[in-house]
Design a protein around this motif. Sequence first.
Motif, PDB file in Angstrom:
ATOM      1  N   GLY A  42       0.695  -1.182   0.049  1.00  0.00           N
ATOM      2  CA  GLY A  42      -0.005  -0.124  -0.010  1.00  0.00           C
ATOM      3  C   GLY A  42       0.991   1.181  -0.104  1.00  0.00           C
ATOM      4  N   ILE A  43       2.031   1.344   0.831  1.00  0.00           N
ATOM      5  CA  ILE A  43       2.966   2.562   0.960  1.00  0.00           C
ATOM      6  C   ILE A  43       3.363   2.499  -0.530  1.00  0.00           C
ATOM      7  CG2 ILE A  43       5.016   3.232   2.053  1.00  0.00           C
ATOM      8  CD1 ILE A  43       4.148   1.848   4.683  1.00  0.00           C
ATOM      9  N   ALA A  44       3.917   1.663  -1.097  1.00  0.00           N
ATOM     10  CA  ALA A  44       4.554   1.774  -2.496  1.00  0.00           C
ATOM     11  C   ALA A  44       3.466   2.141  -3.575  1.00  0.00           C
ATOM     12  CB  ALA A  44       5.109   0.298  -2.887  1.00  0.00           C
ATOM     13  N   LEU A  45       2.295   1.646  -3.326  1.00  0.00           N
ATOM     14  CA  LEU A  45       1.226   2.224  -4.376  1.00  0.00           C
ATOM     15  C   LEU A  45       0.794   3.691  -4.003  1.00  0.00           C
ATOM     16  CD1 LEU A  45      -1.090  -0.777  -4.510  1.00  0.00           C
ATOM     17  CD2 LEU A  45      -0.122   0.131  -6.337  1.00  0.00           C
ATOM     18  N   TYR A  46       0.949   4.125  -2.886  1.00  0.00           N
ATOM     19  CA  TYR A  46       0.763   5.484  -2.414  1.00  0.00           C
ATOM     20  C   TYR A  46       1.852   6.375  -2.961  1.00  0.00           C
ATOM     21  CZ  TYR A  46       0.194   9.663   0.419  1.00  0.00           C
ATOM     22  OH  TYR A  46      -0.294  11.003   0.905  1.00  0.00           O
ATOM     23  N   GLU A  47       3.251   5.941  -2.773  1.00  0.00           N
ATOM     24  CA  GLU A  47       4.300   6.624  -3.547  1.00  0.00           C
ATOM     25  C   GLU A  47       4.230   6.982  -4.788  1.00  0.00           C
ATOM     26  OE1 GLU A  47       6.526   8.277  -1.565  1.00  0.00           O
ATOM     27  OE2 GLU A  47       5.680   7.716   0.311  1.00  0.00           O
ATOM     28  N   LEU A  75      -2.808   3.968   6.733  1.00  0.00           N
ATOM     29  CA  LEU A  75      -4.113   3.836   6.306  1.00  0.00           C
ATOM     30  C   LEU A  75      -4.969   5.145   6.354  1.00  0.00           C
ATOM     31  CD1 LEU A  75      -6.776   1.988   5.181  1.00  0.00           C
ATOM     32  CD2 LEU A  75      -7.139   1.838   7.648  1.00  0.00           C
ATOM     33  N   GLU A  76      -4.710   6.103   7.456  1.00  0.00           N
ATOM     34  CA  GLU A  76      -5.479   7.242   7.645  1.00  0.00           C
ATOM     35  C   GLU A  76      -4.722   8.252   6.529  1.00  0.00           C
ATOM     36  OE1 GLU A  76      -8.286   8.359   9.504  1.00  0.00           O
ATOM     37  OE2 GLU A  76      -8.452   6.148   9.597  1.00  0.00           O
ATOM     38  N   ILE A  77      -3.595   8.242   6.401  1.00  0.00           N
ATOM     39  CA  ILE A  77      -3.073   9.190   5.185  1.00  0.00           C
ATOM     40  C   ILE A  77      -3.940   9.018   3.974  1.00  0.00           C
ATOM     41  CG2 ILE A  77      -0.800   9.642   3.932  1.00  0.00           C
ATOM     42  CD1 ILE A  77       0.736   9.225   6.527  1.00  0.00           C
ATOM     43  N   ALA A  78      -3.812   7.622   3.403  1.00  0.00           N
ATOM     44  CA  ALA A  78      -4.535   7.376   2.318  1.00  0.00           C
ATOM     45  C   ALA A  78      -6.024   7.765   2.436  1.00  0.00           C
ATOM     46  CB  ALA A  78      -4.266   5.944   1.791  1.00  0.00           C
ATOM     47  N   ARG A  79      -6.597   7.385   3.463  1.00  0.00           N
ATOM     48  CA  ARG A  79      -7.978   7.741   3.403  1.00  0.00           C
ATOM     49  C   ARG A  79      -8.231   9.370   3.213  1.00  0.00           C
ATOM     50  NH1 ARG A  79     -11.377  10.196   6.329  1.00  0.00           N
ATOM     51  NH2 ARG A  79      -9.580  10.559   8.204  1.00  0.00           N
TER      52      ARG A  79
END
Length: 77
Positions: free
Chosen positions: A22-27, A62-66
């Motif tokens: 998830g972090i990799a996708l976010y970046e 999760l909260e950052i992505a949300r």
Amino acid sequence: MEKFEKASILHSSDPQIYCFWGIALYEWWITENDNDLLTAAFKKLQTAYQLDPTNEYILHNLEIARSKLVTLSPPSS
């Protein structure tokens, strides 16, 4: 991303795989500005959270992505 897919098959109950995926996708979303990547990141982080709801690192990400998803969503009528 292929390595994350393979790892998730081998270790489907490991929340860290989904968290780092998830972090990799976010970046990647940050660099590409593709909202589908942000949605995918959120889903992976959500899976990680479901596997380990007491992990504060997962919850934080999760909260950052949300929060980013909420700002992209159109206002409700």
